[in-house]
Design a protein around this motif. Sequence first.
Motif, mmCIF file in Angstrom:
data_model
loop_
_atom_site.group_PDB
_atom_site.id
_atom_site.type_symbol
_atom_site.label_atom_id
_atom_site.label_comp_id
_atom_site.label_asym_id
_atom_site.label_seq_id
_atom_site.Cartn_x
_atom_site.Cartn_y
_atom_site.Cartn_z
ATOM 1 N N GLU A 72 35.088 28.152 48.606
ATOM 2 C CA GLU A 72 36.846 28.319 48.105
ATOM 3 C C GLU A 72 37.069 27.312 47.076
ATOM 4 N N HIS A 73 35.920 26.241 46.742
ATOM 5 C CA HIS A 73 36.558 25.356 45.660
ATOM 6 C C HIS A 73 36.267 26.114 44.255
ATOM 7 N N ALA A 74 37.480 26.077 43.640
ATOM 8 C CA ALA A 74 37.502 26.722 42.270
ATOM 9 C C ALA A 74 36.331 26.167 41.115
ATOM 10 N N ALA A 75 35.833 24.972 41.502
ATOM 11 C CA ALA A 75 34.809 24.614 40.729
ATOM 12 C C ALA A 75 33.457 24.544 40.757
ATOM 13 N N SER A 76 33.134 25.271 42.165
ATOM 14 C CA SER A 76 31.935 24.976 42.505
ATOM 15 C C SER A 76 30.787 26.333 42.268
ATOM 16 N N ILE A 77 29.472 26.055 42.264
ATOM 17 C CA ILE A 77 28.833 27.154 41.667
ATOM 18 C C ILE A 77 28.975 28.366 42.662
ATOM 19 N N ALA A 78 28.909 28.039 44.175
ATOM 20 C CA ALA A 78 29.178 29.422 44.981
ATOM 21 C C ALA A 78 30.440 30.205 44.604
ATOM 22 N N HIS A 79 31.518 29.422 44.131
ATOM 23 C CA HIS A 79 32.714 30.235 43.900
ATOM 24 C C HIS A 79 32.658 30.826 42.486
ATOM 25 N N SER A 80 31.679 30.352 41.529
ATOM 26 C CA SER A 80 31.735 30.900 40.144
ATOM 27 C C SER A 80 30.588 32.245 40.446
ATOM 28 N N VAL A 81 29.599 32.031 41.225
ATOM 29 C CA VAL A 81 28.877 33.129 41.637
ATOM 30 C C VAL A 81 29.377 34.413 42.167
ATOM 31 N N ALA A 82 30.376 34.074 43.155
ATOM 32 C CA ALA A 82 31.065 34.986 43.813
ATOM 33 C C ALA A 82 32.069 35.497 42.914
ATOM 34 N N SER A 83 32.537 34.851 41.990
ATOM 35 C CA SER A 83 33.620 35.451 41.145
ATOM 36 C C SER A 83 33.155 36.110 40.153
ATOM 37 N N ALA A 84 31.859 35.873 39.543
ATOM 38 C CA ALA A 84 31.248 36.720 38.634
ATOM 39 C C ALA A 84 30.853 38.136 39.224
ATOM 40 N N ARG A 85 30.238 37.890 40.598
ATOM 41 C CA ARG A 85 30.030 39.224 41.357
ATOM 42 C C ARG A 85 31.347 40.080 41.501
ATOM 43 N N GLU A 86 32.432 39.640 41.653
ATOM 44 C CA GLU A 86 33.781 40.528 41.991
ATOM 45 C C GLU A 86 34.038 40.887 40.564
ATOM 46 N N ASN A 87 34.202 40.199 39.619
ATOM 47 C CA ASN A 87 34.365 40.754 38.160
ATOM 48 C C ASN A 87 33.503 41.846 37.883
ATOM 49 N N ALA A 88 32.257 41.874 38.312
ATOM 50 C CA ALA A 88 31.320 42.853 37.854
ATOM 51 C C ALA A 88 31.760 43.996 38.522
ATOM 52 N N ARG A 89 32.276 44.082 39.786
ATOM 53 C CA ARG A 89 32.668 45.258 40.539
ATOM 54 C C ARG A 89 33.807 45.727 39.980
ATOM 55 N N ARG A 90 34.862 44.952 39.421
ATOM 56 C CA ARG A 90 35.746 45.510 38.515
ATOM 57 C C ARG A 90 35.399 46.242 37.559
ATOM 58 N N ALA A 91 34.366 45.949 36.639
ATOM 59 C CA ALA A 91 33.915 46.396 35.637
ATOM 60 C C ALA A 91 32.822 47.356 35.917
ATOM 61 N N ARG A 92 32.428 47.931 36.954
ATOM 62 C CA ARG A 92 31.192 48.413 37.454
ATOM 63 C C ARG A 92 30.968 49.729 36.577
ATOM 64 N N GLU A 93 32.121 50.302 35.877
ATOM 65 C CA GLU A 93 31.608 51.597 35.112
ATOM 66 C C GLU A 93 31.225 51.140 33.874
ATOM 67 N N ILE A 94 31.259 49.639 33.418
ATOM 68 C CA ILE A 94 30.897 49.331 32.042
ATOM 69 C C ILE A 94 29.573 48.799 31.940
ATOM 70 N N ILE A 95 29.362 47.791 33.061
ATOM 71 C CA ILE A 95 28.253 47.076 32.990
ATOM 72 C C ILE A 95 26.964 47.997 33.301
ATOM 73 N N SER A 96 25.902 47.214 33.066
ATOM 74 C CA SER A 96 24.716 48.199 33.449
ATOM 75 C C SER A 96 24.276 47.676 34.889
ATOM 76 N N THR A 97 23.556 48.903 35.467
ATOM 77 C CA THR A 97 22.862 48.601 36.906
ATOM 78 C C THR A 97 22.277 47.606 37.189
ATOM 79 N N ASP A 98 21.498 46.976 36.133
ATOM 80 C CA ASP A 98 20.503 45.945 36.187
ATOM 81 C C ASP A 98 21.468 44.599 36.186
ATOM 82 N N LEU A 99 22.554 44.527 35.336
ATOM 83 C CA LEU A 99 23.160 43.377 35.743
ATOM 84 C C LEU A 99 24.019 43.176 37.048
ATOM 85 N N TRP A 100 24.705 44.419 37.368
ATOM 86 C CA TRP A 100 25.203 44.737 38.663
ATOM 87 C C TRP A 100 24.416 44.184 39.935
#
Length: 308
Positions: A76-104
Amino acid sequence: MLSRIAEALFWIGRYVERGDGTARILDVHLQLLLEDPWVDEDTACRALLSVMGTTVDSGRVLGRDDVVSMLALDREHAASIAHSVASARENARRAREIISTDLWETLNETNARMPRRVASDRTHPFFRWVRDRSALAFGVVDSSTSRDEAWHFFSLGRAIERADMTARLLATRSLTEAGGPSWTTLLRSCGAYEAHLRSHRAVPTAASAVEFLLVDRLFPRSVLSSVLQAEECLRGIDPAVAFGSVDRAQRVLGRLRSELEYRPIGDIVRQLSESMEEVQVSVSMASDAIRERYFPSIAMPVWIGEAL
């Protein structure tokens, strides 16, 4: 490209780089707390949290476990590693039609394997794992993405965040001065020690280390190299920039680049904390300008302490 896709790609780059940079900074300073018995743990932890944009109640005594909990594992902490990883994954979900399967798959697996707890004697392997996963994500993008707008937005976010994280890493050097990490330790933390030796052919000094991490054009983690990469990405996104139509983000980055190139290193070393704060402010201004220009209708994820 839709602005929501562009923003998602921009923040994937930023969040992956943020997780990597935070892991590097924490690894250096937590190892210092273990190795140097003369460092006051509470003071060092508070200074580190301050540099990372986090404040804690003064009535509470802080230790290294508190820092790991807040800046590494707290989802839940905006500056933490866990939050960054979860946020990167969530943004990847939003751009799923653009990013590669390997990155997802890479981001999805990293988020799924993010631990809830890390034993005190396992923090270094954990930070190494975070760095390895970040390197894997960047490697997948670099090796399998066409150099089109999608790649430029991803690389722009990565460059903006890298400039900020390198500035924060340098700022931590002035936290405790004599008891702080050596320049050799700081260089090793961002993979720059051997590159510095090849470039300067001498043991790192304050001036040579700061110069290398700030203005070396050939080392990819230097602030200047990151700024140049960001400018190149902006030119790739909007070719009109190359012909004199300069937007606000380009002006902010150009001003920062000129300041880094022409300001004497001695002046920067003497006022290292203030100089790095100026870099972070400029990076924040550039990020705001990019948001206003390319994705104005979408709320921007805010990292605590980003606008200093």
